[in-house]
Write an enzyme that holds these catalytic residues in place. Sequence first.
Site, PDB file in Angstrom:
ATOM      1  N   GLY C   7       1.381   9.425 -60.244  1.00  0.00           N
ATOM      2  CA  GLY C   7       1.839   8.729 -61.448  1.00  0.00           C
ATOM      3  C   GLY C   7       1.895   9.691 -62.609  1.00  0.00           C
ATOM      4  N   LEU C   8       3.124  10.081 -62.985  1.00  0.00           N
ATOM      5  CA  LEU C   8       3.270  11.079 -64.056  1.00  0.00           C
ATOM      6  C   LEU C   8       4.005  10.478 -65.250  1.00  0.00           C
ATOM      7  CD1 LEU C   8       4.114  14.102 -61.710  1.00  0.00           C
ATOM      8  CD2 LEU C   8       1.934  13.678 -62.887  1.00  0.00           C
ATOM      9  N   MET C  11       0.880   8.382 -69.482  1.00  0.00           N
ATOM     10  CA  MET C  11      -0.563   8.562 -69.341  1.00  0.00           C
ATOM     11  C   MET C  11      -0.877   9.664 -68.322  1.00  0.00           C
ATOM     12  SD  MET C  11      -2.155   6.594 -71.510  1.00  0.00           S
ATOM     13  CE  MET C  11      -3.866   6.483 -70.965  1.00  0.00           C
ATOM     14  N   GLY C  12      -0.264   9.572 -67.136  1.00  0.00           N
ATOM     15  CA  GLY C  12      -0.584  10.500 -66.053  1.00  0.00           C
ATOM     16  C   GLY C  12      -0.210  11.943 -66.379  1.00  0.00           C
ATOM     17  N   SER C 121      -9.486   4.433 -72.198  1.00  0.00           N
ATOM     18  CA  SER C 121      -9.011   3.996 -73.507  1.00  0.00           C
ATOM     19  C   SER C 121      -8.681   5.210 -74.359  1.00  0.00           C
ATOM     20  CB  SER C 121     -10.075   3.154 -74.198  1.00  0.00           C
ATOM     21  OG  SER C 121      -9.585   2.654 -75.426  1.00  0.00           O
ATOM     22  N   GLY C 122      -7.916   4.956 -75.399  1.00  0.00           N
ATOM     23  CA  GLY C 122      -7.588   6.040 -76.313  1.00  0.00           C
ATOM     24  C   GLY C 122      -6.103   6.320 -76.372  1.00  0.00           C
ATOM     25  N   GLY C 123      -5.356   5.605 -75.559  1.00  0.00           N
ATOM     26  CA  GLY C 123      -3.910   5.700 -75.614  1.00  0.00           C
ATOM     27  C   GLY C 123      -3.391   7.017 -75.075  1.00  0.00           C
ATOM     28  N   LYS C 171     -13.896  -1.843 -69.189  1.00  0.00           N
ATOM     29  CA  LYS C 171     -12.635  -1.578 -69.873  1.00  0.00           C
ATOM     30  C   LYS C 171     -11.915  -2.887 -70.197  1.00  0.00           C
ATOM     31  CE  LYS C 171      -9.033   0.584 -71.507  1.00  0.00           C
ATOM     32  NZ  LYS C 171      -7.841  -0.062 -71.096  1.00  0.00           N
ATOM     33  N   HIS C 174     -13.532  -4.340 -73.154  1.00  0.00           N
ATOM     34  CA  HIS C 174     -13.089  -3.521 -74.297  1.00  0.00           C
ATOM     35  C   HIS C 174     -11.752  -4.023 -74.824  1.00  0.00           C
ATOM     36  CE1 HIS C 174     -10.454  -0.260 -75.748  1.00  0.00           C
ATOM     37  NE2 HIS C 174     -11.541   0.261 -76.316  1.00  0.00           N
ATOM     38  N   ASN C 175     -10.825  -4.252 -73.925  1.00  0.00           N
ATOM     39  CA  ASN C 175      -9.511  -4.717 -74.363  1.00  0.00           C
ATOM     40  C   ASN C 175      -9.572  -6.137 -74.911  1.00  0.00           C
ATOM     41  OD1 ASN C 175      -8.757  -2.283 -73.173  1.00  0.00           O
ATOM     42  ND2 ASN C 175      -6.765  -3.106 -72.539  1.00  0.00           N
ATOM     43  N   GLU C 178     -10.589  -5.810 -78.303  1.00  0.00           N
ATOM     44  CA  GLU C 178      -9.440  -5.256 -79.036  1.00  0.00           C
ATOM     45  C   GLU C 178      -8.461  -6.362 -79.445  1.00  0.00           C
ATOM     46  OE1 GLU C 178      -7.408  -1.887 -76.930  1.00  0.00           O
ATOM     47  OE2 GLU C 178      -5.669  -3.164 -77.248  1.00  0.00           O
ATOM     48  N   ARG C 269      -0.486 -14.544 -79.059  1.00  0.00           N
ATOM     49  CA  ARG C 269       0.511 -13.655 -78.441  1.00  0.00           C
ATOM     50  C   ARG C 269       1.533 -14.454 -77.643  1.00  0.00           C
ATOM     51  NH1 ARG C 269      -2.069  -7.901 -76.659  1.00  0.00           N
ATOM     52  NH2 ARG C 269      -3.214  -7.528 -78.585  1.00  0.00           N
TER      53      ARG C 269
END
Lengths: 298, 298, 298, 298
Positions: C7-8, C11-12, C121-123, C171, C174-175, C178, C269
């Site tokens: 996965g590129l 993120m990857g 996390s951290g985008g 995680k 965490h979201n 968020e 949402r």
Amino acid sequence: MEIGIIGLGKMGKNLALNLLDHGHQIIGYDMSSEGLEVAQKEGIEVSDSIGELVDSLSKRRVIWMMIPAGDPVDNTIKKLIPLLDEDDIIIDGGNSNFNNTLRRNEYLNQKGIHLVDAGTSGGVEGARNGACMMIGADDSVFAYLEGVFKDVNVEKGYLHTGPTGSGHFTKMVHNGIEYGILQAIGEGFEILEASDFDLDYKEIARVWNHGSVIRSWLMELTENAFSKDPKLEGIKGVINSSGEGLWTVEEALKLKVPVPVIANSLFVRYRSQQEDTFSGKVIAALRNEFGGHKVEKR
Amino acid sequence: MEIGIIGLGKMGKNLALNLLDHGHQIIGYDMSSEGLEVAQKEGIEVSDSIGELVDSLSKRRVIWMMIPAGDPVDNTIKKLIPLLDEDDIIIDGGNSNFNNTLRRNEYLNQKGIHLVDAGTSGGVEGARNGACMMIGADDSVFAYLEGVFKDVNVEKGYLHTGPTGSGHFTKMVHNGIEYGILQAIGEGFEILEASDFDLDYKEIARVWNHGSVIRSWLMELTENAFSKDPKLEGIKGVINSSGEGLWTVEEALKLKVPVPVIANSLFVRYRSQQEDTFSGKVIAALRNEFGGHKVEKR
Amino acid sequence: MEIGIIGLGKMGKNLALNLLDHGHQIIGYDMSSEGLEVAQKEGIEVSDSIGELVDSLSKRRVIWMMIPAGDPVDNTIKKLIPLLDEDDIIIDGGNSNFNNTLRRNEYLNQKGIHLVDAGTSGGVEGARNGACMMIGADDSVFAYLEGVFKDVNVEKGYLHTGPTGSGHFTKMVHNGIEYGILQAIGEGFEILEASDFDLDYKEIARVWNHGSVIRSWLMELTENAFSKDPKLEGIKGVINSSGEGLWTVEEALKLKVPVPVIANSLFVRYRSQQEDTFSGKVIAALRNEFGGHKVEKR
Amino acid sequence: MEIGIIGLGKMGKNLALNLLDHGHQIIGYDMSSEGLEVAQKEGIEVSDSIGELVDSLSKRRVIWMMIPAGDPVDNTIKKLIPLLDEDDIIIDGGNSNFNNTLRRNEYLNQKGIHLVDAGTSGGVEGARNGACMMIGADDSVFAYLEGVFKDVNVEKGYLHTGPTGSGHFTKMVHNGIEYGILQAIGEGFEILEASDFDLDYKEIARVWNHGSVIRSWLMELTENAFSKDPKLEGIKGVINSSGEGLWTVEEALKLKVPVPVIANSLFVRYRSQQEDTFSGKVIAALRNEFGGHKVEKR
């Protein structure tokens, strides 16, 4: 019609008596010997086992389960499958999650057995004297049973909602709405109770049942409840839930339907079962951290 | 600048010390003799009365109130009015409702006195070493005071939000957001706590402060809180509120802005202060009425 | 360490570059030839197939998936199983539902393959220059990989949360938090925007980041967003969601944890994606029925 | 009894006709000449001015206002005060905020005039043929008027709730509950509508009115609404509100009563009046900032 009833608790027994009143032939079964005994005393013919129950019914067999949702239904169906013949009918009159009903219908269909979901509202009294049923079934199966549904429900109090599964789905949503209505009523009376006025809750529930926009059976029950205990001093505000509100919210989440009222009604119930909350501790601790606000020690 | 400070509690005293650090001349006053004593011991010059305080300031006088919102502010202003001269300045550094600030500004303006609302965030520590201030004031008055605000706040930590009233309004909304953030954090940790995993809350707060999307000062405080009491076993989840969350919701209602998160955060706080609820009793009683569901007796 | 990355995407690819910066040997793979090309141009060695990727890694193989949650993860694991040897390690760095991670771990364990869930996390920026990772893994596997996690995260920005599954669980929560924080911020600014004051949102976000209680990375991003478009006139308020908020609520429902703030944030949402609502139509129609209140025609 | 009615809109005119049916002497007044004309055509005797209306009534005068809440009530009372004599009675049959009723009662009492608040439910139809009234009044004044209330309401459909103010308070809470019930019903049907089942909403509303727990007048109206437009395709889901839901929430906030359901019902209405939201824009912009998630451009 000849009908076997599995589950002779408060709902099942009353349904059996209701059916007897309308001339149907009823054979009941219950896991507990006490349940069997009580039913027998009230004039319901019973069997000692599911096998005996099935044997005693002539074909096309109709078996109506009035048992708790979840494993009991799966277990009962597992026992019934080898005993039943093609075209026999199982009615699930309990509060099964409609997703389970869809799943069960699939494998029962493979055996040629029909599953009918008859979501039942109206409480114990309704089961006895006329309930409200939302019924999922194939057209031909519904047609076969319609007379029975006509008998045991109040006038106009049954509906063929669609294929198997749709009955429990509609009943689930009914209960979701019920959660919201109950919470709305609860909040209203809590405001009355918190006010400086000295109000008579029973009388207010009474007047709201005569001509107001919110007149309803639940408001009549509110009147009843306050007539027994005018300020509900004898009871605790702990509210249990039997699953259908939860499923309604879960389904809404899947369908992306915003349901703030039904979901918050459920959260209020969960909260009513907590003595204290971890979230509250976290917030109290944080207020202390940033503002020096006092925390209450345990 | 010469500044009189009325109110030498934890916020006012720290602000006075902060101002002294930056070379300002400070005279303090507090209703309680104990407050006066403590302040004096820490090196703050004090007056025995508001009259003496005003007399000891040269003109153009600047008086900074750090006192509880509500009547104390009205009472203090009432005492100040006959003592002050045209063009003098009163700063309200407390958490006054901005509607009160607007009302007070109107009659102070008639006397030629300027009211500045300096909504202050950052807690006790901030007041001492650098706070964050949202300041409502006429342009010229703000320009006159800007140096002082620059001194007592962290770098870039003050803003002239607009005319008098806008400072307290912005601070109110700040606190409304804070209510929602705190509740979100609380809910998150309650889910962690309810799960089957055996998690280290302090460590989780710590890691969330290093690189995650939700890193924040409040999460750092969460880490602090858990480092002192890893499961918060020593405290109760009772959450008080000082008014600004309530005002935020009231204002949102007037403005027709949907604020489900801020409002529900406030309701959770109210609920945390109740042992039992009347709404819960009503609903439990109704479930008993229609379904025969058991109620818990008191 | 030698690491294969599947996965590129944004993120990857960034994670790969981050790992390269720290001296690791990286071989990447992506389903899309375009993804492979882009990665190659940026200096990442790539393979044309998962088989080739696995072959090119020496044992004990470490394969890090940065792919969308759900079926893609199941499909990739299915392809990997026959290619891997006992003791090899698969890291799932995506946002998988932790229930899926638990399920996958069970069957991977039967093959002797280790599954590590590294909730990230951290985008995009974090993946490139230092992220925050919540890592579920057996102790020995975590120890084997710790150096790598130390390299690619910000200082102190990784945590071994517990056994496999606990990383994605943490995680997820965490979201969920968020979601609540974002909605609190959104509501606050909507109140500012609805008020009569003429406020500068960018400046307010800025001042809130300097010394206030709600200073946070998300408030810094708020400042950024308003600095680009001071009143956000160019965009629509449609908010998508990628699943973790939903799972947080689903999990809370199962655990009977009241989460009014996280749930209502999710409902907002969902509502933002609707042009009109059926519930609104029902209520408008009912108000017309009982009170003659006008309805808006379509 | 001789009664003057001020306000001959849909509610006032119907109340006048209702009173006439029961043999009372009615003189009506309306600000608009059109209103006067319509009323006269339907057989109601009218006056051209409030002064004439008052003059034409014999003492002890009874004047029943059926006019919009707020300024119109204050203005009308201001006009009435100099015209009335001690012991005369003003009935406020509109939806006044009970806080205003308490305030008005105080100064009317100083003039020796009695104020009675008759919160009225049941809609236009109820006003004509039998409504539901919650009545705040001194005991002796209520006793004087009871016969009239008995005549114009459905059987048992009136209640002396307590002193002046309590009637409008009780009516306010009634409407707050109504908001919650309506929203619960709306959410339920939206779930039905979002599901894969092909359901007949009118039939479902119908069956829910026959024996189910949620049978109610509002569910009957739901049946009516769907019988006119089976999928409500002709209307928009924009929901207005006339104030009482808002006041209920405001009062609950003051009394520290958590009202998540009533408050969220109100927020849903506010949201239904927005095309887009600023909060949504903020959140969409933030998701773009941290995660690169696409925003929809306007």
